[in-house]
Design a protein around this motif. Sequence first.
Motif, mmCIF file in Angstrom:
data_model
loop_
_atom_site.group_PDB
_atom_site.id
_atom_site.type_symbol
_atom_site.label_atom_id
_atom_site.label_comp_id
_atom_site.label_asym_id
_atom_site.label_seq_id
_atom_site.Cartn_x
_atom_site.Cartn_y
_atom_site.Cartn_z
ATOM 1 N N ARG A 113 42.520 35.267 33.439
ATOM 2 C CA ARG A 113 43.901 35.671 33.699
ATOM 3 C C ARG A 113 44.063 37.186 33.750
ATOM 4 N NH1 ARG A 113 46.351 31.977 29.450
ATOM 5 N NH2 ARG A 113 46.235 29.981 30.471
ATOM 6 N N ASN A 114 43.287 37.894 32.948
ATOM 7 C CA ASN A 114 43.400 39.349 32.865
ATOM 8 C C ASN A 114 42.379 40.090 33.720
ATOM 9 O OD1 ASN A 114 45.563 39.229 31.028
ATOM 10 N ND2 ASN A 114 44.133 38.870 29.353
ATOM 11 N N ALA A 115 41.698 39.373 34.594
ATOM 12 C CA ALA A 115 40.700 40.005 35.460
ATOM 13 C C ALA A 115 41.379 41.046 36.344
ATOM 14 C CB ALA A 115 40.004 38.956 36.316
ATOM 15 N N PRO A 116 40.646 42.085 36.724
ATOM 16 C CA PRO A 116 41.228 43.106 37.598
ATOM 17 C C PRO A 116 41.767 42.485 38.889
ATOM 18 C CG PRO A 116 39.079 43.809 36.806
ATOM 19 C CD PRO A 116 39.252 42.376 36.386
ATOM 20 N N GLU A 117 42.973 42.916 39.262
ATOM 21 C CA GLU A 117 43.542 42.431 40.515
ATOM 22 C C GLU A 117 42.672 42.867 41.668
ATOM 23 O OE1 GLU A 117 47.657 42.641 41.407
ATOM 24 O OE2 GLU A 117 48.190 42.794 39.280
ATOM 25 N N ARG A 118 42.637 42.025 42.690
ATOM 26 C CA ARG A 118 41.779 42.331 43.834
ATOM 27 C C ARG A 118 42.531 42.079 45.132
ATOM 28 N NH1 ARG A 118 41.035 37.524 41.885
ATOM 29 N NH2 ARG A 118 40.649 35.770 43.227
ATOM 30 N N LYS A 119 42.091 42.793 46.133
ATOM 31 C CA LYS A 119 42.621 42.599 47.484
ATOM 32 C C LYS A 119 41.711 41.615 48.213
ATOM 33 C CE LYS A 119 44.396 47.265 47.575
ATOM 34 N NZ LYS A 119 44.288 48.582 48.136
ATOM 35 N N ASP A 168 39.720 42.177 50.546
ATOM 36 C CA ASP A 168 38.397 42.755 50.819
ATOM 37 C C ASP A 168 37.785 43.355 49.546
ATOM 38 O OD1 ASP A 168 40.049 44.939 50.558
ATOM 39 O OD2 ASP A 168 39.252 45.992 52.311
ATOM 40 N N TRP A 169 37.970 42.674 48.417
ATOM 41 C CA TRP A 169 37.472 43.138 47.116
ATOM 42 C C TRP A 169 35.987 43.471 47.149
ATOM 43 C CZ3 TRP A 169 33.568 40.136 45.268
ATOM 44 C CH2 TRP A 169 33.483 38.835 45.751
ATOM 45 N N TYR A 170 35.211 42.769 47.944
ATOM 46 C CA TYR A 170 33.765 42.945 48.029
ATOM 47 C C TYR A 170 33.379 44.276 48.687
ATOM 48 C CZ TYR A 170 35.172 41.025 52.485
ATOM 49 O OH TYR A 170 35.848 40.799 53.656
ATOM 50 N N ARG A 171 34.342 44.998 49.251
ATOM 51 C CA ARG A 171 34.087 46.324 49.835
ATOM 52 C C ARG A 171 34.591 47.444 48.941
ATOM 53 N NH1 ARG A 171 36.177 44.830 55.825
ATOM 54 N NH2 ARG A 171 34.368 43.598 56.409
ATOM 55 N N ASP A 172 35.087 47.107 47.777
ATOM 56 C CA ASP A 172 35.738 48.070 46.888
ATOM 57 C C ASP A 172 34.898 48.283 45.635
ATOM 58 O OD1 ASP A 172 37.385 49.483 45.178
ATOM 59 O OD2 ASP A 172 39.126 48.180 45.441
ATOM 60 N N ARG A 173 34.066 49.323 45.658
ATOM 61 C CA ARG A 173 33.163 49.584 44.529
ATOM 62 C C ARG A 173 33.938 49.836 43.241
ATOM 63 N NH1 ARG A 173 27.740 48.702 43.717
ATOM 64 N NH2 ARG A 173 27.481 49.316 45.847
ATOM 65 N N ARG A 194 35.253 47.858 37.761
ATOM 66 C CA ARG A 194 36.223 47.321 36.788
ATOM 67 C C ARG A 194 35.909 45.868 36.439
ATOM 68 N NH1 ARG A 194 39.519 49.658 40.479
ATOM 69 N NH2 ARG A 194 40.521 47.705 41.094
ATOM 70 N N ALA A 195 35.529 45.085 37.416
ATOM 71 C CA ALA A 195 35.242 43.668 37.177
ATOM 72 C C ALA A 195 34.017 43.502 36.274
ATOM 73 C CB ALA A 195 35.030 42.937 38.501
#
Length: 119
Positions: free
Chosen positions: A89-95, A97-102, A107-108
Amino acid sequence: MFDYDTTGSTVISSDRVNGTAVYGADDRRIGTIDHLVIDKESGRITYAVMSFGGFLGIGEDHHPIPWTKLRYDTRLGGYRTDITEEQLRNAPERKDDWYRDRSWEERAYSHYGVPPYWI
């Protein structure tokens, strides 16, 4: 498609991982593996994208979690993790294209308490 017989082996074909159950520390089923994400350069599995909740695919949520947070449990016939519902539930929010965001990846991996796959 080639059908690998991996009985008695430590390897498995990715098509057999998709749909495999994931269990929490209490042996309760918490979700299934939807698909794997593989680093193109190293060939290492970086994430298992897990589906949680929902009914018959409706209302499911998908979370990428570090592959190193899963261990196969032969007794359960699935993967075991120590990730808690609160951590999800508290995992970092992602867009999308999360896999392109170092930055998101950093954070993850920090959130789940494991070293990043690229180190």
